[in-house]
Enzyme design. Structure first.
Site, PDB file in Angstrom:
ATOM      1  N   ALA A 234      40.536  27.300 -60.301  1.00 45.79           N
ATOM      2  CA  ALA A 234      39.440  28.577 -60.066  1.00 45.79           C
ATOM      3  C   ALA A 234      39.918  29.433 -59.342  1.00 45.79           C
ATOM      4  O   ALA A 234      41.124  29.307 -58.728  1.00 45.79           O
ATOM      5  CB  ALA A 234      38.293  27.629 -59.297  1.00 45.79           C
ATOM      6  N   LYS A 235      39.394  30.606 -59.366  1.00 45.04           N
ATOM      7  CA  LYS A 235      40.014  31.727 -58.741  1.00 45.04           C
ATOM      8  C   LYS A 235      40.334  31.540 -57.135  1.00 45.04           C
ATOM      9  O   LYS A 235      41.143  32.184 -56.623  1.00 45.04           O
ATOM     10  CB  LYS A 235      39.211  32.867 -58.983  1.00 45.04           C
TER      11      LYS A 235
END
Ligand code: GLU
Length: 286
Positions: A234-235
């Site tokens: 995920a970012k």
């Protein structure tokens, strides 16, 4: 002309895992003489500016596509026509279940995980009228099979559950499973390469394609990127987007993870071999 495609949802920046999937989709398509299409899946979860950034990042990696990028939201007429076809064939029904009712019913032990048990399938006309006065209905497929088998280049034959899945949500928006099938068929996409989180959706989609009179595409569901805990990347996992890493670093990470070398996607074509792709998730240290 037969085509492959990449179909990002413009909900934020692409991370290196998404970019790697895009590069693989490009390599699968170009190495088999297909055209390559870009489709922005913007029926849901749109963040302003995200589409432009995603397309710019893909271009920066050297990924090209044929024709302009197509937005799913601009193709509602094709999707609506498919819904009308299914409705007139008696293959749909309206569903009034709330999200909670679906979740509770779907946890029933005799059903595959997440499968809709058909609560609204056999409501009488009077019951439907009464429920319709209470809340807007979603539209579901009246499936005639509990399972369907697809062929995947990396996973072989995969049999998966087909339930009465949603075709149109109760806010009127076409559901992903329908839109993806209709758009792939309308765009002559016969090769679907994407993350393996969508492998379990492929049997539903292939079955729906068949009901609509379309050939099933060939599939290749590629491993996802994960963080150092083994959780889907995920970012928030650190420097994982092209903006954060810079083009050259992102490119180097992605190509090394695939065991390929070269400066551009075209450079990789000569040594690209689906059979020798890594089958395990790609661990990214962000
Ligand atoms: N839009 C979907 C996603 O970004 C991909 C759909 C597909 O490739 O079928 O997860």
């Amino acid at each position: 002309m037969p085509a492959g495609r990449f179909a990002p949802s413009p909900s934020g920046d692409l991370h290196v895992g998404n970019l790697r999937t895009a590069l693989l989709a490009w390599l699968f398509a170009r190495s088999t003489g297909r055209s390559f299409l870009m489709r922005v899946e913007d029926l849901d979860r749109v963040r302003a500016g995200s589409e432009e950034q995603q397309l710019a990042d893909l271009r920066a990696l050297g990924i090209d596509w044929d024709g302009p990028a197509v937005r799913q939201s601009e193709r509602r007429d094709v999707v609506d026509a498919a819904i009308a076809t299914l409705e007139s064939a008696g293959l749909t029904y309206s569903c009034f279940c709330t999200r909670r009712e679906v979740q509770e019913a779907a946890s029933a032990p005799h059903l595959p995980p997440g499968a809709y048990p058909g609560t609204c399938r056999d409501l009488t006309a009077d019951e439907r009228t009464a429920r319709a006065a209470e809340r807007p209905a979603a539209l579901r497929l009246r499936s005639a099979t509990p399972t369907w088998t697809v062929h995947d280049e990396l996973h072989g034959d995969v049999e998966g559950a087909v339930d009465d899945f949603v075709l149109r949500r109760n806010d009127g928006v076409p559901a992903y499973n329908l839109a993806v099938v209709v758009d792939d068929a309308a765009q002559d996409v016969d090769q679907v390469v994407r993350g393996d989180d969508l492998l379990t959706s492929a049997p539903r989609q292939a079955y729906l394609a068949t009901l609509l009179g379309h050939a099933q595409p060939t599939y290749a569901h590629v491993p996802l990127a994960v963080n150092t805990q083994g959780v889907r990347l995920a970012k928030r996992d650190g420097a994982v987007t092209l903006r954060e890493l810079g083009r050259d670093q992102a490119w180097a990470m992605i190509t090394a993870s695939l065991g390929l070398s070269g400066d551009t996607p075209s450079d990789l074509l000569a040594s690209f071999d689906p059979a020798s792709l890594p089958r395990q998730p790609w661990t990214v240290v962000g």
